[in-house]
Design a protein around this motif. Structure first.
Motif, PDB file in Angstrom:
ATOM      1  N   GLN A 106       0.846  -1.195   0.000  1.00  0.00           N
ATOM      2  CA  GLN A 106       0.000   0.000   0.000  1.00  0.00           C
ATOM      3  C   GLN A 106       0.879   1.241   0.000  1.00  0.00           C
ATOM      4  O   GLN A 106       0.796   2.090  -0.878  1.00  0.00           O
ATOM      5  N   SER A 158      -5.626  -1.659   7.240  1.00  0.00           N
ATOM      6  CA  SER A 158      -5.844  -1.501   5.807  1.00  0.00           C
ATOM      7  C   SER A 158      -7.161  -2.142   5.376  1.00  0.00           C
ATOM      8  O   SER A 158      -7.453  -3.283   5.733  1.00  0.00           O
ATOM      9  N   ALA A 161      -7.267  -0.415   0.612  1.00  0.00           N
ATOM     10  CA  ALA A 161      -6.041  -0.721  -0.134  1.00  0.00           C
ATOM     11  C   ALA A 161      -5.994  -2.210  -0.441  1.00  0.00           C
ATOM     12  O   ALA A 161      -5.702  -2.615  -1.575  1.00  0.00           O
TER      13      ALA A 161
END
Ligand code: F6R
Length: 367
Positions: A106, A158, A161
């Motif tokens: 990411q 996350s 992403a």
């Protein structure tokens, strides 16, 4: 800046339909029958010479790579090897110029992933980076960059992403299959339309999150729980388990459903929650028998499956949560959503700092 949401994580979960659309846009031709990855330096000749693929990353990005590996193996019929970046380069991996190394990150700044990229390049491999940050160190050093257009991700955990990385892998897998001729034009077109339907399907799931919220509150009182699944469901189970640990601090383990009886079944006792992913029709019956194994030992089972299986599965489980219908390879882009919401609402119920979990940093630039 949170756009009316209480936390960045919830905002980012809700941004997934847009992130999917942005990541798909411009990468499908006008007829909707072909994937076009115009900017790739990887030539068609070199694609045809690929003998194996290594997918290397850390944490959640590694989990996206697990899905990507299955996708590429299925669509392109080339062997794929997944590894975590902190292990990869210390085992003298077998890298040749015919190896395509895909690094996933990411931030594009993860130290171990960057080091793995350099190891791969020095061995002559072509390195393709799937990243969310165009000007990042990993993007600069890679031979090719496939950008995820998820937009900035602020929450440490996350979400968008990861799911945009899945979309990138779907497109890459189809592209490689086109070039190598391993899927027919009609098959590719059929899969493209399924990918294009995903954003709307995620939207419909986000509109119905009450049941997951209630379930999250229910399990937030438990100390341990398990996620089980087979194939791609196992890959998503690993991501669901990481997400829950990361922000709710509830201990959980993801297990390949068929592997439980080789030891871990000993931990199943009365009332322990087991979250079963059962979206892969080809192994549905097998997963159901594993669900029965844990039920027989007193587990409280919640299943994530397609609507059409809910009624029959409710005979063996305590609760069911339905995801919209898509092709088997693409279910991770949907089934991860309830798992993200589950960890979000569990963390919230426990009063933790959802966006900034203890001991963790958004970008890990040390080894
Ligand atoms: C978990 C999480 C981490 C990152 C990992 C890799 O929610 O965010 O596991 O996925 O640290 O980070 P990137 O993708 O930036 O290389």
């Amino acid at each position: 800046e949170k756009n009316g949401f209480d936390h960045f994580m919830l905002k980012e979960i809700h941004e997934q339909p847009k992130a999917y659309r942005d990541t798909i846009r411009g990468r499908v031709d006008e007829s909707g029958r072909k994937v076009v990855l115009k900017d790739l330096n990887l030539t068609e000749d070199r694609i045809k010479q690929i003998q194996n693929v290594h997918i290397v990353a850390c944490g959640t990005a590694y989990h996206a790579g697990l899905v990507g590996g299955t996708v590429i193996e299925q669509l392109v019929r080339v062997p794929v090897y997944n590894d975590v970046a902190s292990e990869y380069r210390y085992r003298s991996p077998l890298i040749t110029p015919e190896t395509l190394v895909i690094v996933v990150s990411q931030s594009g700044e993860t130290a171990d992933t960057l080091a793995a990229l350099r190891e791969a390049k020095s061995n002559g491999a072509h390195v393709l980076a799937v990243t969310n940050v165009v000007g990042s160190s990993i993007a600069r050093d890679a031979d090719d960059v496939l950008v995820t257009l998820a937009g900035p991700e602020i929450a440490v955990a996350s979400t968008k992403a990861y799911s945009s990385q899945l979309i990138a892998f779907y497109l890459l897998g189809l592209y490689l299959a086109q070039v190598r001729g391993t899927q027919s034009e009609d098959q590719v077109a059929h899969m493209i339309s399924a990918i294009q339907a995903l954003p709307e399907q995620v939207e419909s799931m986000l509109e119905n999150s009450d049941a997951i919220k209630a379930y999250a509150e229910q399990i937030s009182h438990n100390q341990h729980l398990f996620f089980i699944g087979r194939g791609l469901d196992y890959a998503v189970a690993q991501e669901g388990s990481l997400k829950l640990k990361e922000i709710s601090y509830i201990h959980s383990e993801a297990y390949a459903a068929g592997e439980l009886k080789h030891g871990t079944l000993a931990l199943i006792e009365d009332g322990i929650p087991v979250i079963a992913l059962a979206t892969q029709d080809s192994v549905l019956e097998k997963t159901v028998s594993n669900i029965k194994e844990v039920k027989a030992r007193g587990a409280d089972v919640m299943v994530i499956t397609h609507e059409e299986h809910v009624a029959s599965l409710l005979k063996s489980v305590d609760q069911a949560f339905a995801i919209p219908k898509t092709l088997p390879l693409f279910t991770p882009a949907l089934s991860v959503v309830p798992l993200q919401l589950l960890s979000y609402y569990a963390s919230l119920a426990l009063g933790h700092d959802v966006d900034k979990p203890r001991n963790l940093a958004k970008s890990v630039t040390v080894e």
